[in-house]
Design a protein around this motif. Structure first.
Motif, PDB file in Angstrom:
ATOM      1  N   SER A  43      16.427 -12.777  13.152  1.00 20.74           N
ATOM      2  CA  SER A  43      15.288 -12.063  12.589  1.00 20.74           C
ATOM      3  C   SER A  43      15.036 -12.538  11.160  1.00 20.74           C
ATOM      4  O   SER A  43      15.904 -13.134  10.528  1.00 20.74           O
ATOM      5  CB  SER A  43      15.564 -10.569  12.580  1.00 20.74           C
ATOM      6  N   GLY A  44      13.842 -12.253  10.669  1.00 21.11           N
ATOM      7  CA  GLY A  44      13.464 -12.720   9.339  1.00 21.11           C
ATOM      8  C   GLY A  44      14.279 -12.091   8.226  1.00 21.11           C
ATOM      9  O   GLY A  44      14.416 -12.646   7.142  1.00 21.11           O
ATOM     10  N   THR A  85       9.816 -11.759  16.275  1.00 22.91           N
ATOM     11  CA  THR A  85       9.392 -13.051  15.728  1.00 22.91           C
ATOM     12  C   THR A  85       7.898 -13.264  15.947  1.00 22.91           C
ATOM     13  O   THR A  85       7.166 -13.686  15.044  1.00 22.91           O
ATOM     14  CB  THR A  85      10.175 -14.196  16.405  1.00 22.91           C
ATOM     15  N   ASN A  87       5.564 -10.970  16.483  1.00 21.93           N
ATOM     16  CA  ASN A  87       4.779 -10.048  15.661  1.00 21.93           C
ATOM     17  C   ASN A  87       4.734 -10.517  14.205  1.00 21.93           C
ATOM     18  O   ASN A  87       3.700 -10.434  13.537  1.00 21.93           O
ATOM     19  CB  ASN A  87       5.356  -8.630  15.743  1.00 21.93           C
ATOM     20  N   TYR A  88       5.862 -11.012  13.725  1.00 25.42           N
ATOM     21  CA  TYR A  88       5.923 -11.530  12.359  1.00 25.42           C
ATOM     22  C   TYR A  88       4.999 -12.741  12.214  1.00 25.42           C
ATOM     23  O   TYR A  88       4.275 -12.883  11.232  1.00 25.42           O
ATOM     24  CB  TYR A  88       7.362 -11.919  12.031  1.00 25.42           C
ATOM     25  N   LYS A  91       1.434 -11.700  12.031  1.00 33.31           N
ATOM     26  CA  LYS A  91       1.145 -11.083  10.739  1.00 33.31           C
ATOM     27  C   LYS A  91       0.982 -12.138   9.638  1.00 33.31           C
ATOM     28  O   LYS A  91       0.105 -12.024   8.782  1.00 33.31           O
ATOM     29  CB  LYS A  91       2.294 -10.122  10.378  1.00 33.31           C
ATOM     30  N   THR A  92       1.824 -13.147   9.671  1.00 34.45           N
ATOM     31  CA  THR A  92       1.826 -14.102   8.562  1.00 34.45           C
ATOM     32  C   THR A  92       1.009 -15.362   8.847  1.00 34.45           C
ATOM     33  O   THR A  92       0.779 -16.157   7.937  1.00 34.45           O
ATOM     34  CB  THR A  92       3.270 -14.571   8.262  1.00 34.45           C
ATOM     35  N   VAL A  99       8.806 -20.040  12.462  1.00 35.53           N
ATOM     36  CA  VAL A  99       9.519 -18.844  12.011  1.00 35.53           C
ATOM     37  C   VAL A  99      10.954 -18.887  12.536  1.00 35.53           C
ATOM     38  O   VAL A  99      11.919 -18.649  11.797  1.00 35.53           O
ATOM     39  CB  VAL A  99       8.818 -17.563  12.536  1.00 35.53           C
TER      40      VAL A  99
END
Length: 800
Positions: A43-44, A85, A87-88, A91-92, A99
């Motif tokens: 995860s981030g 991942t 969803n992130y 978003k970005t 990612v």
RNA sequence: GCGGGUAUGGCGGAAUUGGCAGACGCGCUAGAUUCAGGUUCUAGUGGGGGCAACUUCGUGGAGGUUCAAGUCCUCUUACCCGCACCA
């Protein structure tokens, strides 16, 4: 020695890498040992100290095994497909691939800083083509064997994630990923027939060494129950209404039936039902409720009687009404029940509310007050009257039902088939083609991997369709069977797919011909020890055992159970005692700890903080104790003198070697470290130690604090790496003292202690005790009633 | 409701499975070293009583078994985890 972790930790990490020190050889004369930890989801947020604790347990075991002469496989990898991942990325604006790569890089650097002895040449990443090719391959094999099927059904659907969820992913009516309320939706779904393996999954538990609560949770999850299917005639129809019950012996107490609102018998007989409008209204109301709401209303029973359909009790011949009610679920049994209000709490509540007869068939309770679920003598039950044993009465009834062709014995499971598709981008494409002419056609094996296309836009569709559906060049294809124009399946596999077989790929991660070479599988399987979190016991563990058992039945793997032993670590809570989470702001980053205290202190502390299997709050000041311990341990180097050690200290060292050796096997790291701390205190009391004894202690501590120990090992002139030196042995004879201090009790209260030779005969021990100056006045003038001497432990004199 | 678990000093936790409760660590108190300290060292540290040797109480609560109970039995309370209208 000055303990300069900033200098020594990178030095030894580099050395281990250069020497390929933690290499697992595929063909070795040494005995093999396969230790497995749950690979992380990258995860981030990066890793937190909980990951470090999770890996430190088997890290110590693996290091000990290597020193004991085993050929150890201790691998690591990344379970990188999944929604967070994606969803992130949405978003970005970054691509999930980028990612993922970034996160894996971060995780890798964090893990390496802690000095884990993973064999880095065997890293697997579930999102790489070389890997998911075989995930797809196993899926196709399952398809081939009839374990994959497609059905349109009510599924758990998360409106926020826009995704269909498995039963396992929607526990408590909440989405496992975003915790929104899930709704029921009718959708075409791919299923894996895991229920076909329910019995094997259950039976397999008998041959493995899992923690008892791990086993128990799996047994409960599979939820096997035995009972009977019974067919009830409907007066107005030719068809039968089939029910499942665990208590067929209460059939004479059945005074009504209940079916689930979704039961197909309603749609099929709309014309015969007189109050169809009322039923439709009720059914609509139920459909609006989420599963969560539906299960919340436990006390208040609702329902509508079906006018125009009448059931007949097959043993008494009496006519009984049929109701629809949402307390009966379509997803369990047959979606219909026989109601025995006298002996079932729910049926009782329903009968009271709707004024239905309550007939007692088991004596022992007071059915005017409440349902009686206990045992007792059968009454009002014709041929079952007088039976007192539940087992016998059930057996007799099933016999009767079979004779008359009314019903038969049956088995049910709580576990449901595994809903296996997700309408999202970041997952393994399902290798299936929909052909207008041939129907569902699998992608040929030689076309694997079916690659996930690289695209710029991967937001889920508004109608809940997969992002892949918008990519024409992916969707449009030729049917592998007839060559005509066809369309690809656009859903992807769930997050749990890749992790269901990763432990097999570690065995041969670079193989391009098969998922793993058979010879290597024969050598390495099963996993000798698997450690992970309790949260994976009912999902990942069940899924992966299922996949493995499938491969075993195919003849692809040599053992039926993948994991010989399974343990679990407890959580690390935040300093506030709450579960660590980003939103609470109580997450501890291992890098911060390594910066200030060093990797060895971090490793030692996460194992020392408490029982390995229990949750414990993070406490930085407590970590200072571990720091002091390692500093003082380093300073032992300055106490080295050539003169030999006292017998007492020598004995203490042997005892410590024994305790640490045994404690590691039971994951009792906290007491292992405590005993080394205690020994250190003793050495400081004595003030000196020999070089030989210190090399023993350095090896003993090295699984916990390997960097420091390598440095000391080098300074002491040890040969090669400390990490690969021989694990110290203890001499049992030297762990036993020649004399022991034994407590002397008078009437159970300790009044003195006496020094006695080991295994001193009882008579001598008691005589010595009685001669003790503190004891004499206490027994003088009194009658001795009883004298007890437990060798080496205690003496108790009972006086009056 | 069902299943599993836990309860021990100010805190994290030990206790060879029925045998000296509180190992080890943190924290705290006093003293020493230090210009200074998230330093180091020494001593003490479960509660009550006593200058003291000592004494008494003490493992969530109430009973019980036993020479002896944190540990075994019965009842009970609180909390945690998993499942949950599973027929």
């Amino acid at each position: 020695m000055k303990y300069d972790f900033k200098q020594i930790e990178p030095k030894w990490q580099k050395k281990w890498e250069e020497d390929n020190a933690f290499c697992a050889e595929d063909h070795s004369s040494k005995p093999k040992y396969y230790t497995l930890v749950e690979f992380p989801y990258p995860s981030g947020a990066g890793m937190h100290v909980g990951h470090i604790k999770a890996y430190s347990g088997l890290e110590v075991v693996s290091r000990k095994r290597r020193m004991q002469g085993y050929n150890v496989l201790f691998p690591i990898g990344f379970d990188a497909y999944g929604l967070p991942t994606e969803n992130y990325a949405i978003k970005t604006g970054m691509h999930p691939r980028a990612v993922t790569d970034k996160n894996i890089e971060k995780f890798t650097s964090q893990l390496k800083r802690v000095g884990f002895s993973f064999y880095w040449s065997r890293v697997v990443d579930t999102t790489e083509e070389d890997y998911y090719r075989w995930t797809q391959w196993i899926f196709l094999k399952m398809f081939e064997k009839g374990l994959v099927f497609r059905d349109t059904a009510l599924v758990n659907y998360c409106p926020s994630c826009k995704v269909v969820l498995s039963n396992e992913d929607s526990q408590g009516g909440k989405c496992d990923i975003c915790h929104s309320d899930i709704v029921q939706k009718s959708k075409a779904v791919w299923y894996l027939r895991i229920t076909e393996y329910a019995d094997k999954l259950l039976e397999g538990l008998e041959e493995v060494d899992y923690l008892p609560n791990v086993k128990q949770q799996q047994v409960n999850w599979i939820g096997k129950s035995t009972g009977a299917f019974v067919n009830f005639s409907i007066k107005e129809l030719d068809e039968k209404l089939r029910i499942y019950t665990t208590r067929p012996d209460t059939l004479f107490g059945v005074t009504f039936m209940v079916i689930a609102p979704e039961h197909p018998i309603i749609e099929a007989n709309r014309d015969k039902i007189k109050n169809i409008d009322a039923l439709d209204a009720y059914r609509e109301e139920c459909a609006k409720k989420t599963e969560f709401e539906r299960t919340q209303l436990v006390k208040d029973k609702t329902g509508v009687r079906i006018e125009g359909l009448t059931a007949i009790n097959p043993v008494s011949g009496k006519e009984i009404p049929i109701y629809i009610s949402d307390y009966v679920m379509m997803g369990y049994g047959t979606g219909a029940i026989m109601a025995v209000p006298a002996h079932d709490e729910r049926d009782y509540a329903f009968a009271k509310k709707f004024g239905i007869d309550i007939v007692e068939v088991i004596k022992g309770g007071d059915i005017s007050k409440e349902a009686y679920a206990g045992d007792g003598e059968m009454v009002n039950s014709d041929f079952l009257n007088g039976y007192t044993n539940k087992k016998d009465s059930i057996a007799r009834m099933i016999e009767y039902l079979s004779e008359k062709g009314i019903g038969e014995m049956g088995v049910q499971y709580k576990m449901k088939d595994w809903a296996f598709n997700r309408q999202r981008y970041w997952g393994e494409p399902i290798p299936i083609v929909h052909c207008p002419a041939c129907g569902i056609v699998p992608v040929p094996y030689n076309e694997l991997p079916l690659k996930l296309p690289t695209v710029q836009h991967f937001e889920p569709g508004e109608g809940g369709e997969s992002p892949l559906a918008k990519i024409d060049e992916f969707v449009n294809c030729k049917c592998p069977k007839c060559g005509g124009a066809a369309k690809r399946e656009t859903d992807t596999m769930p997050q749990w797919a890749g992790s269901s077989w990763y432990f097999l790929r570690y065995i041969d991660p670079h193989n391009t011909e098969v998922f793993a070479d058979r010879e290597k599988l024969n050598y390495w399987l099963p996993v000798d020890w698997y450690n992970g979190g309790m949260e994976h016991v009912t999902r990942h563990m069940i899924y992966s055992r299922f996949w493995h058992k499938f491969l075993y039945d195919l003849g692809e793997v040599p053992v039926a159970e993948p994991y010989a032993k399974r343990t679990a670590q407890g959580l690390i809570l935040g300093p506030d005692g709450e579960k660590m989470s980003k939103s609470k702001g109580n997450v501890v980053d291992p890098n911060d700890v390594v910066d200030v205290f060093g990797a060895d202190v971090l490793r030692t502390y996460v194992l020392f903080m408490g029982d390995y299997g229990s949750a414990a709050p993070w406490n930085e000041s407590s970590m200072k104790g571990c720091k002091r311990f390692l500093e003082r341990f380093a300073d032992l180097f300055d106490l080295v003198k050539g003169e030999g050690v006292t017998p007492k200290l020598e004995s203490a060292i042997h005892k410590t070697v024994k305790k640490v050796s045994l404690d590691i096997e039971e994951l009792k790291f906290n007491t292992a470290i405590a005993s080394m701390m205690g020994l250190l205190n003793e050495i400081y009391d004595v003030g000196s130690i020999t070089k030989d004894e210190l090399t023993v202690l350095v090896r003993l501590l090295s699984p916990f604090a390997p960097h420091l120990c390598e440095e000391l090992w080098e300074m002491l002139g040890g040969e090669g790496l400390c990490s690969l030196a021989a694990w110290p042995e203890w001499d049992e004879a030297k762990t036993v003292d020649s004399t022991v201090e034994v407590a002397v009790q008078i009437n159970g209260k300790v009044r003195a202690t006496v020094e006695l030779p080991v295994n001193c005969p009882a008579a001598d021990a008691i005589a010595t005790a009685k001669a003790n100056e503190k004891i004499i006045p206490l027994i003088e003038g009194k009658t001795v009633v009883k004298e007890i001497s437990i060798p080496n432990k205690i003496i108790n004199i009972v006086v009056k």
